[in-house]
Design an enzyme around this catalytic site. Structure first.
Site, PDB file in Angstrom:
ATOM      1  N   ASP A  20       9.133   3.940  -5.984  1.00 38.83           N
ATOM      2  CA  ASP A  20       9.121   3.210  -4.931  1.00 38.83           C
ATOM      3  C   ASP A  20       8.126   1.807  -5.354  1.00 38.83           C
ATOM      4  O   ASP A  20       6.986   3.083  -5.244  1.00 38.83           O
ATOM      5  CB  ASP A  20       9.676   3.179  -3.739  1.00 38.83           C
ATOM      6  CG  ASP A  20       9.835   1.620  -2.559  1.00 38.83           C
ATOM      7  OD1 ASP A  20      10.604   0.852  -2.684  1.00 38.83           O
ATOM      8  OD2 ASP A  20       8.705   2.032  -1.880  1.00 38.83           O
ATOM      9  N   ASP A  22       6.887  -0.718  -2.223  1.00 43.17           N
ATOM     10  CA  ASP A  22       5.903  -0.662  -1.591  1.00 43.17           C
ATOM     11  C   ASP A  22       5.813   0.118  -0.095  1.00 43.17           C
ATOM     12  O   ASP A  22       6.809   0.839   0.054  1.00 43.17           O
ATOM     13  CB  ASP A  22       7.221  -2.042  -0.466  1.00 43.17           C
ATOM     14  CG  ASP A  22       6.718  -3.958  -1.518  1.00 43.17           C
ATOM     15  OD1 ASP A  22       6.321  -3.787  -1.125  1.00 43.17           O
ATOM     16  OD2 ASP A  22       8.006  -3.998  -1.588  1.00 43.17           O
TER      17      ASP A  22
END
Length: 236
Positions: A20, A22
């Protein structure tokens, strides 16, 4: 903060890794909090951690609608997004690596581990976040941006983004041979639904009991030991 419910001996060896973005690789979540604190405050509403926790990992429009509905904000999704993007345009280029992120990715890259990024970002925000990290991006074979990728029909917590990301690796790979790194609960749920192992690195405010489906829970990427999943150990 490590999940001791599952022993390392139960981890399956993997060949590919999906990250991922963020709050996991880059510290951009602090900017979203700042911007949404301001936006909600304009309408006398409070942007809480509980609300943010439920929004993390979703597509941009899904996340906007969720916040509008939850708080009863008197604005449209387009107005919400316009305000957020205007503020993020200023903040996102200052993003920095989360602890251990650069070290881990560089280590895996130098040992030939195939990696990709799967994020709820769209092309606009992704470019802003990675403005000063072009060399870092070169270590990934590809990145899937569910915010405007037509093949990702449903955002996290649905598995679409990880299945699409897996299908785009240069060689065919089975879900069980992929390790996902996530900070958001929606992302963990999506990875599990995709049939992949997932290392969760939650925000310190998160209720860890909610992450019980994760293969492993860590306080920081600095605590990750690649050899537990059959990957080259640091120093090797």
């Amino acid at each position: 903060m490590e999940d001791t419910a599952k022993e390392p001996s139960t981890f399956r060896p993997v060949t590919h890794v999906i990250f991922d973005l963020d709050g996991l690789l880059l510290n951009t979540e602090i900017f979203y909090t700042e911007v949404l604190d301001d936006l909600c405050g304009k309408y006398g509403k409070k942007f809480t951690w509980e609300l943010k926790h439920q929004m993390m990992g979703r597509k941009e429009r899904d996340s906007a609608q969720f916040a509008i509905d939850a708080l009863g904000l008197p604005i449209s999704v387009d107005e919400y997004i316009a305000h957020v993007r205007e503020e993020l345009n200023r903040l996102l280029p200052t993003s920095r690596f989360m602890p251990g992120a650069e070290k881990l990715v560089k280590h895996l890259y130098e040992h030939g581990v195939t990696m990709a990024i799967a994020t709820g970002s769209d092309s606009f925000t992704f470019r802003k976040k990675t403005t000063n990290h072009g060399d870092f991006l070169q270590m990934f074979t590809h990145y899937v941006l569910s915010g405007d990728d037509p093949q990702v029909r449903n955002g996290k917590p649905f598995p679409d983004i990880f299945l699409v990301c897996a299908s785009r690796f240069p060689t065919k790979v089975n879900p069980e041979d992929i390790l996902v790194f996530e900070d958001a609960l929606n992302g963990v749920k999506a990875a599990v639904a995709a049939g992949m192992q997932v290392v969760a690195v939650p925000d310190e405010r998160a209720d860890l009991s909610e992450f019980s489906d994760a293969t492993l829970i860590l306080k920081s990427l600095l605590d990750f030991r690649p050899e537990a999943f059959g990957l080259p150990a640091f120093g090797s």
